[in-house]
Design an enzyme around this catalytic site. Structure first.
Site, PDB file in Angstrom:
ATOM      1  N   ASN A  21       0.840  -1.197   0.000  1.00  0.00           N
ATOM      2  CA  ASN A  21       0.000   0.000   0.000  1.00  0.00           C
ATOM      3  C   ASN A  21       0.887   1.263   0.000  1.00  0.00           C
ATOM      4  OD1 ASN A  21      -1.473   2.234   1.032  1.00  0.00           O
ATOM      5  ND2 ASN A  21      -3.004   0.832   1.854  1.00  0.00           N
ATOM      6  N   ASP A  80      -1.301  -5.012  10.764  1.00  0.00           N
ATOM      7  CA  ASP A  80      -2.646  -5.468  10.436  1.00  0.00           C
ATOM      8  C   ASP A  80      -3.596  -4.613  11.251  1.00  0.00           C
ATOM      9  OD1 ASP A  80      -4.406  -7.045   8.972  1.00  0.00           O
ATOM     10  OD2 ASP A  80      -4.737  -8.379  10.662  1.00  0.00           O
ATOM     11  N   TYR A 167     -13.474   2.857   6.607  1.00  0.00           N
ATOM     12  CA  TYR A 167     -14.610   3.128   7.491  1.00  0.00           C
ATOM     13  C   TYR A 167     -14.553   4.511   8.132  1.00  0.00           C
ATOM     14  CZ  TYR A 167     -15.190  -1.909   6.913  1.00  0.00           C
ATOM     15  OH  TYR A 167     -15.355  -3.169   6.378  1.00  0.00           O
TER      16      TYR A 167
HETATM   17  P1  IMP Z   1      -5.032  -3.561   6.527  1.00  0.00           P
HETATM   18  O1  IMP Z   1      -4.371  -3.319   7.831  1.00  0.00           O
HETATM   19  O2  IMP Z   1      -4.394  -2.820   5.414  1.00  0.00           O
HETATM   20  O3  IMP Z   1      -5.255  -5.014   6.272  1.00  0.00           O
HETATM   21  O4  IMP Z   1      -6.467  -2.857   6.637  1.00  0.00           O
HETATM   22  C1  IMP Z   1      -7.570  -3.496   7.126  1.00  0.00           C
HETATM   23  C2  IMP Z   1      -8.834  -2.751   6.877  1.00  0.00           C
HETATM   24  O5  IMP Z   1      -9.236  -2.133   8.106  1.00  0.00           O
HETATM   25  C3  IMP Z   1      -8.821  -1.615   5.863  1.00  0.00           C
HETATM   26  O6  IMP Z   1      -8.981  -2.098   4.566  1.00  0.00           O
HETATM   27  C4  IMP Z   1     -10.035  -0.822   6.330  1.00  0.00           C
HETATM   28  O7  IMP Z   1     -11.205  -1.469   5.958  1.00  0.00           O
HETATM   29  C5  IMP Z   1      -9.930  -0.945   7.841  1.00  0.00           C
HETATM   30  N1  IMP Z   1      -9.129   0.171   8.405  1.00  0.00           N
HETATM   31  C6  IMP Z   1      -7.933   0.064   9.021  1.00  0.00           C
HETATM   32  N2  IMP Z   1      -7.493   1.277   9.416  1.00  0.00           N
HETATM   33  C7  IMP Z   1      -8.431   2.163   9.028  1.00  0.00           C
HETATM   34  C8  IMP Z   1      -8.520   3.577   9.137  1.00  0.00           C
HETATM   35  O8  IMP Z   1      -7.632   4.290   9.646  1.00  0.00           O
HETATM   36  N3  IMP Z   1      -9.633   4.133   8.609  1.00  0.00           N
HETATM   37  C9  IMP Z   1     -10.619   3.417   8.025  1.00  0.00           C
HETATM   38  N4  IMP Z   1     -10.574   2.102   7.877  1.00  0.00           N
HETATM   39  C10 IMP Z   1      -9.487   1.453   8.385  1.00  0.00           C
END
Ligand code: IMP
Length: 210
Positions: A21, A80, A167
Site C-alpha cells: 500500500n 494489520d 470506514y
Molecule cells: P489492513 O491493515 O491494510 O489489512 O487494513 C484493514 C482494513 O481495516 C482496511 O482495509 C479498512 O477497511 C480498515 N481500516 C484500518 N485502518 C483504518 C482507518 O484508519 N480508517 C478506516 N478504515 C481502516
C-alpha cells in the site's frame, strides 16, 4: 547539530515495511524516517503474496513480518488493522478489508453498517480501530514482537467527511465532534491507531537496536 542530524541520517538502519500500500508507506516514512531508512517490499525487490489467514491482528502481522524477514534477512515490520464494532461482537475485526467482499466499495459497506445499526442507541455504538505492528528481527537479534494501539469512537448515524479511507466516514469521535474522515491526515496521524502504534514501535526499535 546540523552535522549530527546528517550523521544520524547516514547511519539509519534499514527496515522493510511489508506492505504494497503506497499510502501507508508514505505515512510510515514520515513517522519513522528520521531514525530508520524505511523501504517498501517493491523497493526491496520482494513480490511475495502472503495470505492473511490468522484470526487475530497479531497472527496476521507476525506472519507477514516473519515470512518477509526469512526471505530478505533484514529487519521487517508489518501491520494489520481493522474496525471492531462492539454491537456486532467486534466484527468486522480482522476481516475489515474483506467485509462484504474485498472489491465492494466502502460507500456500500458503510451504508450497510449504518442500516444494520439504525435503531441502536448511542451508548451501544462503541467501536475502535485497532492497529498491530509486528517486528521480525534477524540474527543477531533473533526476535519477534508486536505492539498494539487503538482509537476509541462510536459508529455515527450518517456518512460524514471525505478524508481518510475505509470506514473513516462512519467512525465518529464524540470529543472532537467529527468523524476521522473529517480530520486532516496530520491530525489523524497524531491520534490514530496506526500513528500511535508506529510511534510505539519506533521507540521499541530504538531501544533494542541501539
Ligand atoms: P489492513 O491493515 O491494510 O489489512 O487494513 C484493514 C482494513 O481495516 C482496511 O482495509 C479498512 O477497511 C480498515 N481500516 C484500518 N485502518 C483504518 C482507518 O484508519 N480508517 C478506516 N478504515 C481502516
Amino acid at each position: 547539530m546540523a552535522m549530527r542530524g546528517k550523521e544520524e541520517k547516514m547511519n539509519r538502519k534499514k527496515i522493510i515495511f511489508a506492505t504494497k500500500n503506497k499510502g501507508k508507506i508514505k505515512e510510515i516514512k514520515v513517522i519513522l524516517g528520521d531514525v530508520f531508512e524505511v523501504i517498501s517490499m517493491e523497493e526491496a525487490g520482494i513480490d511475495t503474496e502472503i495470505i492473511e489467514d490468522g484470526v487475530t491482528f497479531e497472527e496476521n502481522a507476525l506472519k507477514k513480518a516473519t515470512e518477509i524477514m526469512k526471505i530478505s534477512n533484514e529487519i521487517v515490520l508489518a501491520d494489520d488493522s481493522g474496525l471492531e464494532i462492539d454491537f456486532l461482537n467486534k466484527k468486522p475485526g480482522v476481516y475489515s478489508a474483506r467485509y462484504m467482499g474485498e472489491n465492494t466499495p466502502y460507500s456500500i459497506k458503510n451504508n450497510k453498517i449504518l442500516e444494520i445499526m439504525k435503531d441502536v442507541p448511542i451508548e451501544q455504538r462503541t467501536a475502535r480501530f485497532v492497529c498491530v505492528i509486528a517486528a521480525a528481527l534477524p540474527k543477531p537479534f533473533n526476535k519477534n514482537f508486536t505492539v498494539r494501539e487503538t482509537i476509541e469512537g462510536i459508529i455515527g448515524y450518517e456518512i460524514q467527511g471525505k478524508n481518510g479511507f475505509g470506514y473513516d466516514p462512519i467512525f465518529y469521535l464524540p470529543d472532537r465532534k467529527c468523524t476521522t474522515a473529517q480530520l486532516s491526515m496530520e491530525e489523524k496521524n497524531k491520534i490514530s491507531h496506526r500513528g500511535k502504534a508506529l510511534f510505539l514501535m519506533k521507540n521499541e526499535l530504538k531501544r533494542i537496536l541501539r
